[in-house]
Design a protein around this motif. Structure first.
Motif: not given
Length: 285
Positions: A127-130, A59-66
């Motif tokens: 969804r992030s990829a789209r 979370a802290l390094l921005g991996a995304g919500p998944a």
């Protein structure tokens, strides 16, 4: 670089969380104490510590919500089995067989829950990829970049199965000190080679490295909480970096290993195979 940073953060968080949890164990120390294969008392608090470190690093390094959803939800389902489960039914066949007889075991709840949360995590990845690929296509229209294939519902379904299967497989390996953590480090290092998955995979590796010493010493173990969390995070990182072909190959391998585990002892195979035997015992007291 992102993999190294997320790994460093995750390692520090997991090690610190284990110290805090052992100092003030929720529900008392005996709630988390178990007897390992050698008859020694170990704590399962390593599992929650892993989930805190891995999810925090991602979370802290921005991996995304998944990755965060995958790690935390799998840990919660694993904790249900760790704290409320019994040994009357074992393995995928045992839990599904009990469910077919109308008996709802915690293991069956976990299996179904991992399938659902795996699907949600894969949907978040796609969804992030789209969104990213739509942005690149717009940029291409302006002469700046180009787009790629957009994930379909089939891709998401296969990805969800990969995440759930990975969570289950890591749990099957958590039978000897350090084994599941070593597998997490090795697979995470391989998965971290893509920019899309580097942060999540780095967090999985870092959290494992931060807990390796007490695990190898036979003082603590991941339990279902930590093993399911580690596997789900690795599966999510793999889904982040692969398309349909890679996901299908991964799912086939996971299905094969899961079915094999119903008939073959992984521990027996490892201990009878030179190279694997030495790697498995490396660092163990």
């Amino acid at each position: 670089m992102r993999a190294l940073l997320s790994g460093a953060v995750a390692g520090a968080l997991s090690a610190g969380a284990l110290r805090l949890l052992r100092g003030r164990p929720p529900g008392g120390a005996t709630t988390w104490d178990r007897t390992n294969h050698a008859g020694r008392t170990v704590t399962l608090l390593e599992g929650p510590a892993y989930a805190v470190g891995a999810a925090g690093g991602a979370a802290l390094l921005g991996a995304g919500p998944a990755p965060v959803v995958a790690a935390v939800s799998a840990a919660g389902l694993g904790a249900l089995d760790d704290l409320a489960g019994d040994s009357s039914s074992k393995g995928l066949k045992g839990h599904l067989g009990a469910l077919a007889r109308g008996e709802v075991t915690t293991g069956a709840v976990k299996i179904l829950g991992l399938g659902l949360t795996g699907l949600v995590s894969a949907a978040l990845v796609d969804r992030s990829a789209r969104s990213a690929r739509s942005a690149r296509r717009l940029a291409f229209a302006d002469g700046v970049g180009r787009g790629g294939a957009i994930p379909s519902a089939v891709d998401t379904l296969v990805g969800g199965a990969v995440i759930a299967g990975s969570a289950n497989l890591l749990n099957l390996l958590d039978l000897r000190p350090g084994r599941a953590l070593k597998v997490t480090i090795l697979l995470g290092a391989l998965t971290a080679t893509s920019p899309r998955s580097a942060t999540a995979a780095g967090a999985a590796v870092g959290a494992a490295a931060g807990l390796l010493r007490p695990d190898l010493a036979g003082e603590a173990m991941l339990g279902d909480t930590g093993a399911n969390s580690a596997g789900a995070l690795l599966g999510t990182a793999l889904v982040q970096r692969t398309g349909r072909r890679g996901r299908c190959v991964a799912l086939a391998v996971l299905c094969g290993l899961t079915l094999a585990s119903e008939k073959v002892s992984f521990t027996r195979v490892i201990e009878s195979t030179p190279g694997l035997r030495e790697l498995d015992a490396l660092g163990r007291r």
